[in-house]
Design a protein around this motif. Structure first.
Motif, short mmCIF file in Angstrom:
data_model
loop_
_atom_site.label_atom_id
_atom_site.label_comp_id
_atom_site.label_asym_id
_atom_site.label_seq_id
_atom_site.Cartn_x
_atom_site.Cartn_y
_atom_site.Cartn_z
N LYS A 21 0.84 -1.20 0.00
CA LYS A 21 0.00 0.00 0.00
C LYS A 21 0.88 1.26 0.00
CE LYS A 21 -3.53 2.21 2.83
NZ LYS A 21 -4.26 2.14 4.10
N ASP A 22 1.93 1.27 0.81
CA ASP A 22 2.84 2.41 0.87
C ASP A 22 3.59 2.60 -0.45
OD1 ASP A 22 2.05 2.89 3.47
OD2 ASP A 22 3.83 1.96 4.37
N ALA A 23 4.00 1.51 -1.07
CA ALA A 23 4.71 1.60 -2.35
C ALA A 23 3.79 2.17 -3.43
CB ALA A 23 5.23 0.23 -2.76
N ALA A 24 2.52 1.77 -3.42
CA ALA A 24 1.56 2.30 -4.39
C ALA A 24 1.33 3.79 -4.15
CB ALA A 24 0.24 1.54 -4.30
N MET A 25 1.28 4.20 -2.89
CA MET A 25 1.09 5.61 -2.56
C MET A 25 2.28 6.44 -3.06
SD MET A 25 0.93 7.43 1.20
CE MET A 25 2.51 6.73 1.63
N ARG A 26 3.48 5.92 -2.86
CA ARG A 26 4.68 6.65 -3.29
C ARG A 26 4.82 6.69 -4.79
NH1 ARG A 26 7.18 3.70 1.50
NH2 ARG A 26 7.13 5.32 3.10
N SER A 27 4.40 5.65 -5.47
CA SER A 27 4.54 5.63 -6.93
C SER A 27 3.48 6.49 -7.61
CB SER A 27 4.47 4.20 -7.45
OG SER A 27 3.18 3.67 -7.24
N VAL A 76 9.85 27.87 0.86
CA VAL A 76 11.10 27.13 1.06
C VAL A 76 10.97 25.78 0.35
CG1 VAL A 76 12.57 26.03 2.77
CG2 VAL A 76 11.56 28.26 3.25
N LYS A 77 12.01 25.41 -0.39
CA LYS A 77 11.99 24.13 -1.12
C LYS A 77 13.01 23.19 -0.51
CE LYS A 77 10.34 26.19 -5.33
NZ LYS A 77 10.65 26.70 -6.63
N ILE A 78 12.55 21.96 -0.23
CA ILE A 78 13.39 20.94 0.40
C ILE A 78 13.28 19.67 -0.42
CG2 ILE A 78 13.89 19.70 2.52
CD1 ILE A 78 12.10 21.75 3.98
N ARG A 79 14.42 19.00 -0.66
CA ARG A 79 14.42 17.74 -1.40
C ARG A 79 14.39 16.57 -0.41
NH1 ARG A 79 15.32 16.35 -6.44
NH2 ARG A 79 16.11 18.41 -6.98
N PHE A 80 13.51 15.62 -0.66
CA PHE A 80 13.36 14.41 0.15
C PHE A 80 13.42 13.18 -0.73
CE2 PHE A 80 11.03 17.52 2.74
CZ PHE A 80 11.51 17.24 4.01
N THR A 81 13.71 12.04 -0.13
CA THR A 81 13.56 10.77 -0.83
C THR A 81 12.10 10.35 -0.69
OG1 THR A 81 14.11 9.46 1.12
CG2 THR A 81 15.93 10.03 -0.37
N LYS A 82 11.63 9.55 -1.63
CA LYS A 82 10.23 9.12 -1.60
C LYS A 82 9.92 8.25 -0.39
CE LYS A 82 8.98 9.50 -6.44
NZ LYS A 82 8.49 8.79 -7.63
N SER A 83 10.94 7.62 0.17
CA SER A 83 10.71 6.78 1.35
C SER A 83 10.38 7.61 2.58
CB SER A 83 11.93 5.90 1.61
OG SER A 83 13.06 6.70 1.87
N ALA A 84 10.55 8.94 2.52
CA ALA A 84 10.25 9.81 3.65
C ALA A 84 8.78 10.21 3.70
CB ALA A 84 11.12 11.06 3.60
N ILE A 85 7.98 9.76 2.75
CA ILE A 85 6.56 10.15 2.70
C ILE A 85 5.77 9.36 3.74
CG2 ILE A 85 4.48 10.18 1.30
CD1 ILE A 85 6.24 10.46 -1.15
N SER A 86 5.01 10.09 4.53
CA SER A 86 4.13 9.46 5.51
C SER A 86 2.70 9.36 4.96
CB SER A 86 4.13 10.25 6.80
OG SER A 86 3.19 9.75 7.70
N SER A 87 2.23 10.47 4.36
CA SER A 87 0.89 10.46 3.77
C SER A 87 0.83 11.44 2.61
CB SER A 87 -0.17 10.81 4.81
OG SER A 87 -0.01 12.15 5.24
N VAL A 88 -0.11 11.18 1.70
CA VAL A 88 -0.29 12.02 0.52
C VAL A 88 -1.77 12.38 0.42
CG1 VAL A 88 -0.19 12.10 -2.00
CG2 VAL A 88 1.60 10.92 -0.73
N GLU A 89 -2.02 13.67 0.21
CA GLU A 89 -3.38 14.13 -0.06
C GLU A 89 -3.40 14.61 -1.50
OE1 GLU A 89 -6.21 17.77 1.28
OE2 GLU A 89 -5.17 16.72 2.87
N LYS A 90 -4.14 13.91 -2.33
CA LYS A 90 -4.15 14.18 -3.76
C LYS A 90 -4.76 15.54 -4.06
CE LYS A 90 -2.37 10.65 -5.75
NZ LYS A 90 -1.16 10.82 -6.49
N LEU A 91 -4.21 16.22 -5.06
CA LEU A 91 -4.77 17.45 -5.57
C LEU A 91 -6.02 17.09 -6.35
CD1 LEU A 91 -4.43 20.50 -6.07
CD2 LEU A 91 -3.17 19.92 -8.12
N ASN A 92 -7.16 17.65 -5.97
CA ASN A 92 -8.42 17.30 -6.61
C ASN A 92 -8.93 18.48 -7.42
OD1 ASN A 92 -10.79 16.15 -7.37
ND2 ASN A 92 -11.43 15.56 -5.32
N MET A 93 -8.80 18.39 -8.72
CA MET A 93 -9.22 19.47 -9.61
C MET A 93 -10.72 19.41 -9.89
SD MET A 93 -6.46 21.11 -10.14
CE MET A 93 -6.57 22.07 -11.62
N ASP A 94 -11.36 18.27 -9.66
CA ASP A 94 -12.77 18.11 -9.97
C ASP A 94 -13.66 18.90 -9.02
OD1 ASP A 94 -12.04 16.42 -11.98
OD2 ASP A 94 -12.32 14.61 -10.78
#
Length: 105
Positions: free
Chosen positions: A39-45, A80-98
């Motif tokens: 599930k986490d890998a799908a979220m990151r991809s 401020v812009k910061i570079r992270f690795t994808k493994s540092a993601i805890s949660s993602v809230e999708k941008l919803n244009m609809d």
């Protein structure tokens, strides 16, 4: 001769008990962990530019660039812009244009 039968029955009982414990460990620990990793890998991809991300360190911001295994996060009003690795993601809230807010008069 009775003693040997009792001992072999004891070993068989011990073997089945250990096998049952291993099966329980598999279904209670290993399998849910693998399911969560998928599930986490799908979220990151599925990460896209514009998504709101929370990192495992608690940094919250919007994704502004994505490379192979890293992404750039823009935080706050000072941009401020910061570079992270994808493994540092805890949660993602999708941008919803609809669901754009309707004009209220």
């Amino acid at each position: 001769m009775q003693f040997l039968t009792t001992t072999s029955e004891g070993y068989i009982s011990l073997f089945f008990t250990l096998a049952l414990m291993l099966v329980l460990l598999y279904f209670m620990i290993y399998r849910p962990q693998k399911k969560q990793e998928k599930k986490d890998a799908a979220m990151r991809s599925s990460l896209e530019i514009g998504d709101q991300v929370t990192t495992i360190g608690g940094v919250i911001g919007r994704v502004v660039a994505i490379k192979d295994d890293t992404f750039v996060l823009e935080t706050g009003a000072d941009r401020v812009k910061i570079r992270f690795t994808k493994s540092a993601i805890s949660s993602v809230e999708k941008l919803n244009m609809d669901k754009a807010p309707a004009d209220k008069k």
